[in-house]
Design a protein around this motif. Structure first.
Motif, mmCIF file in Angstrom:
data_model
loop_
_atom_site.group_PDB
_atom_site.id
_atom_site.type_symbol
_atom_site.label_atom_id
_atom_site.label_comp_id
_atom_site.label_asym_id
_atom_site.label_seq_id
_atom_site.Cartn_x
_atom_site.Cartn_y
_atom_site.Cartn_z
ATOM 1 N N LEU A 32 0.786 -1.099 -0.024
ATOM 2 C CA LEU A 32 0.161 0.082 -0.188
ATOM 3 C C LEU A 32 0.865 1.255 0.048
ATOM 4 O O LEU A 32 1.642 1.320 0.683
ATOM 5 C CB LEU A 32 -1.101 0.135 1.272
ATOM 6 C CG LEU A 32 -1.839 1.230 1.361
ATOM 7 C CD1 LEU A 32 -2.894 1.463 0.305
ATOM 8 C CD2 LEU A 32 -2.576 1.069 2.899
ATOM 9 N N LEU A 33 0.620 2.148 -1.019
ATOM 10 C CA LEU A 33 1.510 3.488 -1.127
ATOM 11 C C LEU A 33 0.798 4.461 -0.427
ATOM 12 O O LEU A 33 -0.181 4.611 -0.329
ATOM 13 C CB LEU A 33 1.703 3.844 -2.570
ATOM 14 C CG LEU A 33 2.335 5.180 -3.002
ATOM 15 C CD1 LEU A 33 3.804 4.909 -2.882
ATOM 16 C CD2 LEU A 33 1.960 5.521 -4.346
ATOM 17 N N ALA A 34 1.559 5.152 0.806
ATOM 18 C CA ALA A 34 0.999 6.224 1.550
ATOM 19 C C ALA A 34 2.186 7.061 1.735
ATOM 20 O O ALA A 34 3.355 6.760 1.751
ATOM 21 C CB ALA A 34 0.654 5.473 2.736
ATOM 22 N N ARG A 35 1.777 8.286 2.103
ATOM 23 C CA ARG A 35 2.747 9.276 2.469
ATOM 24 C C ARG A 35 2.288 9.999 3.698
ATOM 25 O O ARG A 35 1.246 9.959 4.296
ATOM 26 C CB ARG A 35 2.702 10.289 1.234
ATOM 27 C CG ARG A 35 2.769 9.750 -0.166
ATOM 28 C CD ARG A 35 4.221 9.896 -0.501
ATOM 29 N NE ARG A 35 4.603 9.175 -1.545
ATOM 30 C CZ ARG A 35 4.214 9.260 -3.027
ATOM 31 N NH1 ARG A 35 3.638 10.355 -3.459
ATOM 32 N NH2 ARG A 35 4.746 8.691 -3.908
ATOM 33 N N GLY A 36 3.228 10.871 4.228
ATOM 34 C CA GLY A 36 3.094 11.683 5.347
ATOM 35 C C GLY A 36 2.485 11.064 6.611
ATOM 36 O O GLY A 36 3.069 10.013 7.116
ATOM 37 N N GLU A 37 1.673 11.575 7.436
ATOM 38 C CA GLU A 37 1.389 11.238 8.500
ATOM 39 C C GLU A 37 0.427 9.883 8.358
ATOM 40 O O GLU A 37 0.477 8.875 9.243
ATOM 41 C CB GLU A 37 0.189 12.203 9.192
ATOM 42 C CG GLU A 37 0.932 13.412 9.551
ATOM 43 C CD GLU A 37 -0.007 14.245 10.457
ATOM 44 O OE1 GLU A 37 -1.328 14.125 10.468
ATOM 45 O OE2 GLU A 37 0.467 15.619 10.858
ATOM 46 N N ARG A 38 -0.239 9.580 7.350
ATOM 47 C CA ARG A 38 -0.874 8.308 6.850
ATOM 48 C C ARG A 38 0.094 7.100 6.901
ATOM 49 O O ARG A 38 -0.002 5.908 7.485
ATOM 50 C CB ARG A 38 -1.740 8.455 5.679
ATOM 51 C CG ARG A 38 -2.770 7.149 5.362
ATOM 52 C CD ARG A 38 -3.379 6.962 6.349
ATOM 53 N NE ARG A 38 -4.459 5.682 5.900
ATOM 54 C CZ ARG A 38 -4.764 4.791 6.974
ATOM 55 N NH1 ARG A 38 -4.844 5.090 8.069
ATOM 56 N NH2 ARG A 38 -5.689 4.103 6.482
ATOM 57 N N LEU A 39 1.153 7.388 6.077
ATOM 58 C CA LEU A 39 2.360 6.506 6.318
ATOM 59 C C LEU A 39 2.827 6.002 7.570
ATOM 60 O O LEU A 39 2.991 4.895 7.833
ATOM 61 C CB LEU A 39 3.378 7.076 5.361
ATOM 62 C CG LEU A 39 4.643 6.152 5.284
ATOM 63 C CD1 LEU A 39 4.330 4.961 4.464
ATOM 64 C CD2 LEU A 39 5.840 6.766 4.470
ATOM 65 N N VAL B 35 4.491 1.229 1.400
ATOM 66 C CA VAL B 35 5.651 1.723 0.965
ATOM 67 C C VAL B 35 5.549 3.247 0.729
ATOM 68 O O VAL B 35 4.456 3.862 0.512
ATOM 69 C CB VAL B 35 6.159 1.227 -0.538
ATOM 70 C CG1 VAL B 35 6.564 -0.373 -0.131
ATOM 71 C CG2 VAL B 35 4.973 1.541 -1.467
ATOM 72 N N GLU B 36 6.563 4.034 0.748
ATOM 73 C CA GLU B 36 6.513 5.479 0.387
ATOM 74 C C GLU B 36 7.059 5.695 -1.072
ATOM 75 O O GLU B 36 6.626 6.519 -1.789
ATOM 76 C CB GLU B 36 7.273 6.548 1.355
ATOM 77 C CG GLU B 36 7.279 7.863 1.171
ATOM 78 C CD GLU B 36 8.187 8.864 2.209
ATOM 79 O OE1 GLU B 36 7.986 9.953 2.143
ATOM 80 O OE2 GLU B 36 8.813 7.889 2.862
ATOM 81 N N HIS B 37 7.920 4.962 -1.396
ATOM 82 C CA HIS B 37 8.575 5.138 -2.693
ATOM 83 C C HIS B 37 8.744 3.591 -3.484
ATOM 84 O O HIS B 37 9.448 3.114 -3.269
ATOM 85 C CB HIS B 37 9.899 5.988 -2.801
ATOM 86 C CG HIS B 37 9.976 7.123 -2.196
ATOM 87 N ND1 HIS B 37 9.522 8.329 -2.801
ATOM 88 C CD2 HIS B 37 10.325 7.423 -1.045
ATOM 89 C CE1 HIS B 37 9.525 9.287 -1.815
ATOM 90 N NE2 HIS B 37 10.136 9.006 -0.822
ATOM 91 N N PRO B 38 7.572 3.269 -4.240
ATOM 92 C CA PRO B 38 7.598 1.879 -5.011
ATOM 93 C C PRO B 38 8.942 1.542 -5.566
ATOM 94 O O PRO B 38 9.340 2.468 -6.220
ATOM 95 C CB PRO B 38 6.348 1.923 -5.340
ATOM 96 C CG PRO B 38 6.210 3.516 -5.912
ATOM 97 C CD PRO B 38 6.478 4.053 -4.722
ATOM 98 N N ALA B 39 9.392 0.307 -5.518
ATOM 99 C CA ALA B 39 10.725 0.041 -6.217
ATOM 100 C C ALA B 39 10.433 -0.502 -7.666
ATOM 101 O O ALA B 39 11.329 -0.792 -8.529
ATOM 102 C CB ALA B 39 11.353 -0.970 -5.255
#
Length: 290
Positions: A28-35, A61-65
């Motif tokens: 699951l891709l997420a950013r910031g506080e949600r991550l 993940v924040e930055h998918p490989a």
């Protein structure tokens, strides 16, 4: 199949949690506080209206490989443009699961036409802080299946494989041969309904104003008439043919029903308003090129 779910809101969280619990290789891709929250607690799912919360340890993940066979995009309509650039850098097919009336062309121009699939998530809920509260009817329990389709309407091996994988995970998915028309039909109804409900202050308030409901129906009919294809599902054609008085009465009954009251129609958040605005723009563009 290795999957990436792009978008960690209600739909993306529910979708990824279901796939993970079914044993699929999903991130699951997420950013910031949600991550940060997802890394600490996983996807938190409320059990009904109670205080009980179940935690599902979906990898985030924040930055998918890269290396994904399928990326499922579950963001709001007005957010799609911002994610297309990052999707262009990934490999694999991309399934766009959200309100969308602009067709596959602008998506394909950004990431490659051969990668695009269209769909719509029959799932809903609310966020209570970092806890997802799903509504009673989701793509796991609904008799209405989650439609997925190729932009050109073909039933391809990849489409059959994706539908099969989702069904194995307990998601009620089906191949829809006219997915683009399905999405345009949904927007033709969703935009006037959502805007009128918000202007009235809620579905019940709108139900008490038959003139406003009649005005909403006129807008829906205008949208359907401007579509380049016939409505999908075909039952929506009844909105063009049945007597106005009967339809107004049926719509007012629907607006007073628990289905409407407990839906997201009363959500007047800036994100919802922005999404409806972008959908309205897409509908106007479709009408111009008809």
């Amino acid at each position: 199949m290795k999957l990436l779910v792009y978008g960690a809101g209600v739909c993306g969280s529910l979708f990824s949690a279901r796939l993970h619990e079914a044993g699929l290789d999903v991130s699951l891709l997420a950013r910031g506080e949600r991550l940060a929250s997802l890394r600490r607690h996983g996807v938190q799912l409320a059990d009904g209206d109670g205080a009980a919360v179940r935690r599902v340890p979906v990898p985030v993940v924040e930055h998918p490989a890269g290396g994904y066979d399928l990326t499922a995009v579950l963001v709001r309509t007005h957010q799609v443009g911002a994610v297309l650039e990052s999707l262009a850098g990934l490999e694999g097919d991309v399934l766009f699961l959200h309100n969308w009336a602009a067709g596959a062309e602008p998506l394909g121009e950004a990431i490659g036409h051969e990668r695009v699939l269209l769909g719509f998530p029959t799932v809903a809920g609310t966020m209570d802080g970092d806890v997802v509260r799903p509504r009673a009817t989701t793509f796991m329990t609904s008799r209405v299946p989650m439609p997925i389709g190729e932009p050109d309407g073909r039933t391809t091996p990849r489409l059959a494989r994706i539908v099969r994988e989702f069904r194995t995970a307990g998601i009620n998915a089906k191949a829809e041969p006219r997915m683009d028309a399905w999405l345009k039909t949904h927007a033709a109804f969703e935009v006037p309904l959502g805007q009128k409900v918000r202007a009235a202050g809620g579905p019940v308030a709108l139900a008490h104003d038959p003139d406003a409901v009649r005005g909403m129906l006129h807008l829906v009919r205008q949208n359907l008439a401007a579509m380049p294809t016939s409505p999908v599902p075909r039952a929506f054609a009844a909105l063009q043919t049945l007597p106005e008085g009967l339809l107004v009465a049926l719509l007012r009954r629907f607006l007073r029903s628990p289905t409407a009251v407990n839906s997201g129609l009363s959500n007047a958040s800036p994100a919802t308003v922005a999404e409806l605005g972008r959908l309205a723009e897409q509908m106007r563009a479709c009408a111009k090129v008809r």
